[in-house]
Design an enzyme around this catalytic site. Sequence first.
Site, PDB file in Angstrom:
ATOM      1  N   ASN A  93     -29.021 -72.910  11.091  1.00  0.00           N
ATOM      2  CA  ASN A  93     -28.820 -73.668  12.487  1.00  0.00           C
ATOM      3  C   ASN A  93     -29.032 -72.347  13.519  1.00  0.00           C
ATOM      4  O   ASN A  93     -28.529 -71.294  13.310  1.00  0.00           O
ATOM      5  CB  ASN A  93     -27.155 -74.076  12.699  1.00  0.00           C
ATOM      6  N   HIS A 106     -27.377 -67.022   9.563  1.00  0.00           N
ATOM      7  CA  HIS A 106     -27.016 -67.257   8.024  1.00  0.00           C
ATOM      8  C   HIS A 106     -27.847 -68.595   7.707  1.00  0.00           C
ATOM      9  O   HIS A 106     -27.921 -69.493   8.608  1.00  0.00           O
ATOM     10  CB  HIS A 106     -25.528 -67.604   8.140  1.00  0.00           C
TER      11      HIS A 106
HETATM   12  P1  5GP Z   1     -22.944 -72.653  11.420  1.00  0.00           P
HETATM   13  O1  5GP Z   1     -22.207 -73.825  12.048  1.00  0.00           O
HETATM   14  O2  5GP Z   1     -22.680 -71.392  12.355  1.00  0.00           O
HETATM   15  O3  5GP Z   1     -24.248 -72.811  11.023  1.00  0.00           O
HETATM   16  O4  5GP Z   1     -22.111 -72.449  10.032  1.00  0.00           O
HETATM   17  C1  5GP Z   1     -20.861 -71.447  10.210  1.00  0.00           C
HETATM   18  C2  5GP Z   1     -20.182 -71.472   8.874  1.00  0.00           C
HETATM   19  O5  5GP Z   1     -19.406 -70.462   8.583  1.00  0.00           O
HETATM   20  C3  5GP Z   1     -19.563 -72.772   8.763  1.00  0.00           C
HETATM   21  O6  5GP Z   1     -19.839 -73.661   7.721  1.00  0.00           O
HETATM   22  C4  5GP Z   1     -18.067 -72.237   8.598  1.00  0.00           C
HETATM   23  O7  5GP Z   1     -17.236 -73.036   7.662  1.00  0.00           O
HETATM   24  C5  5GP Z   1     -18.156 -71.080   7.856  1.00  0.00           C
HETATM   25  N1  5GP Z   1     -17.431 -69.917   8.239  1.00  0.00           N
HETATM   26  C6  5GP Z   1     -16.744 -69.532   9.440  1.00  0.00           C
HETATM   27  N2  5GP Z   1     -15.709 -68.649   9.332  1.00  0.00           N
HETATM   28  C7  5GP Z   1     -15.724 -68.276   7.966  1.00  0.00           C
HETATM   29  C8  5GP Z   1     -15.097 -67.279   7.432  1.00  0.00           C
HETATM   30  O8  5GP Z   1     -14.259 -66.621   8.021  1.00  0.00           O
HETATM   31  N3  5GP Z   1     -15.352 -66.952   5.961  1.00  0.00           N
HETATM   32  C9  5GP Z   1     -16.444 -67.851   5.390  1.00  0.00           C
HETATM   33  N4  5GP Z   1     -16.566 -67.658   4.151  1.00  0.00           N
HETATM   34  N5  5GP Z   1     -17.151 -68.668   5.870  1.00  0.00           N
HETATM   35  C10 5GP Z   1     -16.685 -69.036   7.353  1.00  0.00           C
END
Ligand code: 5GP
Length: 125
Positions: A93, A106
């Site tokens: 994303n 990521h």
């Molecule tokens: P995005 O929406 O930015 O592409 O995805 C961020 C992802 O990071 C989400 O799926 C969320 O669940 C994950 N995430 C957020 N904070 C943490 C954390 O502290 N530890 C882990 N393992 N995942 C996280």
Amino acid sequence: MRTNAVTTETIFSKIIRKELPSDMLYQDELVTAFRDINPALPTHILIVPNEPIPSCNDVQPAHEAAMGRMHTVARKLAEEAGITDGGYRLIINCGEHGRQEVPHLHMHLLGGEDVGPMLIRKQSV
Ligand code: 5GP
């Protein structure tokens, strides 16, 4: 979410440095992989460059090794999860419209069951 070399430390940097706990599955000099804290599917792994590149908007030629490594690590972790034959989805994303929540680039590795349609199209108004 274009940041022009101003890198913001996020929770992912602390996970990479093991200052915060995570279910880490892989780490080398370029990338780190750990399970998503809120999994959307049976397999939901995040693969991140160790360098805190904020988003795809900030990727430079110098990052090509890490970007490539993210893909080879995704393939390796998919094999280890046993989802290679069934298939899986890799998602990155970017920014507000891409619904990026954590400003540290990521890749999501999602699988273990049918991930559903690629996008839910908005209803026309
Ligand atoms: P995005 O929406 O930015 O592409 O995805 C961020 C992802 O990071 C989400 O799926 C969320 O669940 C994950 N995430 C957020 N904070 C943490 C954390 O502290 N530890 C882990 N393992 N995942 C996280």
